[in-house]
Scaffold this motif. Sequence first.
Motif, short mmCIF file in Angstrom:
data_model
loop_
_atom_site.label_atom_id
_atom_site.label_comp_id
_atom_site.label_asym_id
_atom_site.label_seq_id
_atom_site.Cartn_x
_atom_site.Cartn_y
_atom_site.Cartn_z
N GLY A 193 0.85 -1.18 0.00
CA GLY A 193 0.00 0.00 0.00
C GLY A 193 0.88 1.23 0.00
O GLY A 193 0.80 2.09 0.87
N GLY A 194 1.77 1.29 -1.00
CA GLY A 194 2.80 2.33 -1.01
C GLY A 194 2.24 3.74 -1.03
O GLY A 194 2.80 4.63 -0.42
N ASN A 250 4.90 9.22 2.44
CA ASN A 250 5.47 7.92 2.13
C ASN A 250 6.41 7.47 3.24
O ASN A 250 7.27 8.23 3.69
CB ASN A 250 6.22 7.99 0.79
CG ASN A 250 6.60 6.64 0.28
OD1 ASN A 250 7.55 6.03 0.74
ND2 ASN A 250 5.83 6.14 -0.69
N VAL A 251 6.28 6.23 3.66
CA VAL A 251 7.08 5.70 4.77
C VAL A 251 8.47 5.27 4.33
O VAL A 251 9.44 5.40 5.08
CB VAL A 251 6.33 4.53 5.45
CG1 VAL A 251 7.22 3.84 6.48
CG2 VAL A 251 5.05 5.03 6.10
N LYS A 253 5.98 -2.55 6.02
CA LYS A 253 4.94 -1.58 6.36
C LYS A 253 3.68 -1.94 5.59
O LYS A 253 3.75 -2.26 4.40
CB LYS A 253 5.41 -0.16 6.04
CG LYS A 253 4.29 0.88 5.98
CD LYS A 253 3.95 1.20 4.53
CE LYS A 253 2.74 2.07 4.37
NZ LYS A 253 2.46 2.36 2.94
N ILE A 254 2.54 -1.91 6.28
CA ILE A 254 1.26 -2.26 5.64
C ILE A 254 0.24 -1.17 5.94
O ILE A 254 -0.03 -0.86 7.10
CB ILE A 254 0.72 -3.62 6.13
CG1 ILE A 254 1.76 -4.72 5.93
CG2 ILE A 254 -0.58 -3.96 5.41
CD1 ILE A 254 1.36 -6.05 6.55
N ASP A 255 -0.32 -0.61 4.87
CA ASP A 255 -1.38 0.39 4.99
C ASP A 255 -2.33 0.16 3.83
O ASP A 255 -2.12 0.65 2.72
CB ASP A 255 -0.79 1.80 4.94
CG ASP A 255 -1.86 2.89 4.99
OD1 ASP A 255 -3.06 2.55 5.06
OD2 ASP A 255 -1.50 4.08 4.94
N VAL A 292 5.34 -2.55 10.64
CA VAL A 292 4.53 -1.37 10.94
C VAL A 292 3.18 -1.56 10.26
O VAL A 292 3.12 -1.72 9.04
CB VAL A 292 5.20 -0.08 10.44
CG1 VAL A 292 4.36 1.14 10.83
CG2 VAL A 292 6.61 0.05 10.97
N VAL A 293 2.12 -1.54 11.04
CA VAL A 293 0.78 -1.81 10.51
C VAL A 293 -0.15 -0.67 10.91
O VAL A 293 -0.23 -0.31 12.09
CB VAL A 293 0.21 -3.14 11.07
CG1 VAL A 293 -1.09 -3.49 10.35
CG2 VAL A 293 1.22 -4.27 10.93
#
Length: 305
Positions: A37-38, A45-46, A146-148, A171-172
């Motif tokens: 989920g970029g 942006n992470v 990382k998940i979004d 990271v969620v």
Amino acid sequence: MTDRPAPRFFSYAQNLEDYHLSLLLGDVERGFYIDVGGGHAVADNVSFWFYERGWRGIVVEPQADIARAYRLVRPRDATVEALCGAEVGEAVLFQAERFHGLSTTVRQHAEAAGAAGVATVERRLPVTTLAALCAAHAPERIDFLKIDVEGAEASVLAGNDWTRFRPRVVVVEAVAPWTMADRSADFAPILTAAGYRDVLFDGLNRFYLAGEELQRAARLPAEPTPWDAVLHLGEYGPAHRDASHPDHALAIGFDPDLLGRLAVMEADELSPRLPPDHAPDSEATRAALARIATMFDGGYVVDEA
């Protein structure tokens, strides 16, 4: 001689996620991430802060225009234009118009977006899994995941082989779209069973460390870092108007009507418009163009007078 103060951290992320990750992984050079989920390649942006420092990774971004920008701005990344879930197959993405960060595979959230005036378009897309992505693209060590994905985080986590592929940090996004209610209970059992421990809640995301990496938890503050402790890309005005913007000098050389396209323009179209010292395919140039475009291409949604 008076020592100069250390430069402030320049964050691209929505909620200082990149800063907190830098505390956990600051000793890692040229690491590897997975960004599911970029979203926009730069704004909110992470992983982009890490990309600028030589890292690379896998970016899962199902929205075609955004995925195209990743391929141009971040060529070291493996950009996967698909959905990510518990099993390989197909699913419907409710793609939000303009507010791309609200795109979701969860019909309930798409309906809430519609009620708020955000239109969505249904697109049937392929679904891959974390395990398949890692098998195809990841090195032996994965530094962070990382998940979004706007409510489908548990499904993404369920698709990994946690014995074989163990990111040091996970990271969620942990709150529900629209209501902001904590929904960690939806996915936390998956990570707990895999030997991960919750080490920080920043009000939006939960940070987990693999059991074998728990010594890194001491690097985190007891409470989330205050917003004003770092600089943020989103605090600047449009680059062609804001003289303090880091890319102002470059932005003023472009026709304002082109600013929203800068991140996705091909090299042959860019070359005649760039100063001589800016190669169209250099990563520094591409990063600058993407930062300029954020106010005009949906990275940050603003109403221009």
